[in-house]
Motif scaffolding. Sequence first.
Motif, mmCIF file in Angstrom:
data_model
loop_
_atom_site.group_PDB
_atom_site.id
_atom_site.type_symbol
_atom_site.label_atom_id
_atom_site.label_comp_id
_atom_site.label_asym_id
_atom_site.label_seq_id
_atom_site.Cartn_x
_atom_site.Cartn_y
_atom_site.Cartn_z
ATOM 1 N N ALA A 86 0.825 -1.008 0.291
ATOM 2 C CA ALA A 86 0.367 -0.019 0.081
ATOM 3 C C ALA A 86 0.682 1.316 -0.095
ATOM 4 C CB ALA A 86 -0.925 -0.370 1.110
ATOM 5 N N ARG A 87 1.981 1.197 0.686
ATOM 6 C CA ARG A 87 2.896 2.631 1.006
ATOM 7 C C ARG A 87 3.975 2.636 -0.296
ATOM 8 N NH1 ARG A 87 4.158 0.826 5.343
ATOM 9 N NH2 ARG A 87 6.643 -0.216 4.016
ATOM 10 N N LYS A 90 1.474 4.014 -3.329
ATOM 11 C CA LYS A 90 1.266 5.666 -2.707
ATOM 12 C C LYS A 90 2.096 6.388 -2.925
ATOM 13 C CE LYS A 90 -0.356 7.122 1.502
ATOM 14 N NZ LYS A 90 -0.557 7.165 2.909
ATOM 15 N N ALA A 139 -3.134 5.671 -6.518
ATOM 16 C CA ALA A 139 -4.127 6.015 -5.001
ATOM 17 C C ALA A 139 -4.871 5.128 -4.789
ATOM 18 C CB ALA A 139 -4.563 7.259 -5.494
ATOM 19 N N ALA A 140 -5.863 4.734 -5.721
ATOM 20 C CA ALA A 140 -6.535 4.154 -5.472
ATOM 21 C C ALA A 140 -6.400 2.638 -4.569
ATOM 22 C CB ALA A 140 -8.235 3.983 -5.677
ATOM 23 N N SER A 142 -3.670 2.003 -3.411
ATOM 24 C CA SER A 142 -2.905 2.087 -2.530
ATOM 25 C C SER A 142 -4.657 1.592 -1.275
ATOM 26 C CB SER A 142 -2.170 2.983 -2.657
ATOM 27 O OG SER A 142 -1.201 3.425 -1.244
ATOM 28 N N HIS A 143 -5.180 2.606 -1.467
ATOM 29 C CA HIS A 143 -6.283 2.241 -0.387
ATOM 30 C C HIS A 143 -6.770 1.259 -0.334
ATOM 31 C CE1 HIS A 143 -10.080 4.063 1.986
ATOM 32 N NE2 HIS A 143 -10.291 3.484 1.357
ATOM 33 N N LEU A 144 -6.956 0.430 -1.747
ATOM 34 C CA LEU A 144 -7.873 -0.767 -1.130
ATOM 35 C C LEU A 144 -6.313 -2.434 -0.819
ATOM 36 C CD1 LEU A 144 -9.968 -0.972 -4.597
ATOM 37 C CD2 LEU A 144 -10.468 -0.996 -2.386
ATOM 38 N N TYR A 146 -4.733 -1.469 1.196
ATOM 39 C CA TYR A 146 -4.230 -0.687 3.113
ATOM 40 C C TYR A 146 -5.205 -1.528 3.266
ATOM 41 C CZ TYR A 146 -4.072 1.590 7.247
ATOM 42 O OH TYR A 146 -4.447 1.802 8.240
ATOM 43 N N LYS A 147 -6.828 -1.233 3.121
ATOM 44 C CA LYS A 147 -7.474 -2.314 3.749
ATOM 45 C C LYS A 147 -7.762 -3.461 3.159
ATOM 46 C CE LYS A 147 -11.471 0.900 3.184
ATOM 47 N NZ LYS A 147 -13.162 1.202 3.207
ATOM 48 N N ARG A 150 -5.527 -4.145 6.017
ATOM 49 C CA ARG A 150 -6.575 -3.807 7.366
ATOM 50 C C ARG A 150 -6.928 -6.116 8.157
ATOM 51 N NH1 ARG A 150 -8.403 1.132 7.680
ATOM 52 N NH2 ARG A 150 -9.964 -0.173 8.704
#
Length: 159
Positions: A86-87, A90, A139-140, A142-144, A146-147, A150
């Motif tokens: 994810a990083r 980004k 960016a999208a 990266s967000h996905l 990361y989620k 988690r």
Amino acid sequence: MSQRGLANALRAVIIGVAVCGLIIYFYFLPVWGRAVIHSMPLYEKCYVPWMIFLWITALPCYLVLLCGWQISGEIGADRSFSARNARLLKYIAALAAFDSVLLFVGSGVFYVVGMSHGILMLLCIVVVFAGVTVTVAAAALSHLVYKAARLEEENELTI
């Protein structure tokens, strides 16, 4: 396709893109620039500054490929959804945004000081649009990622 196979395929694509980029930046752009100078000698003084500028804009592109290489390593190690990926995505988004802004501002400055043609400015705008598209997509992702990382972490803690 296995994780290792996917990682190897991604690395093959990254190597291919890197080679194509080298050919474009160090063969086609100089040849095209010399052809422009040959047909419009008025722009002869612009050749070297433009080539240096274009080579500078290549640096963020190769940093993006380096991030992609690292992501493919994570995928090969079966860590597709990780905070590190994810990083890295980004960073890719930031590098693409930086390169887009650099190309837009640089080509605008060249146009204002009379070292560019309107057609070249339009071409740069098309390339900037492609860079913005990469920025938004990375960016999208990266967000996905990361989620998903988690969620995967929470599921590992569940008995």
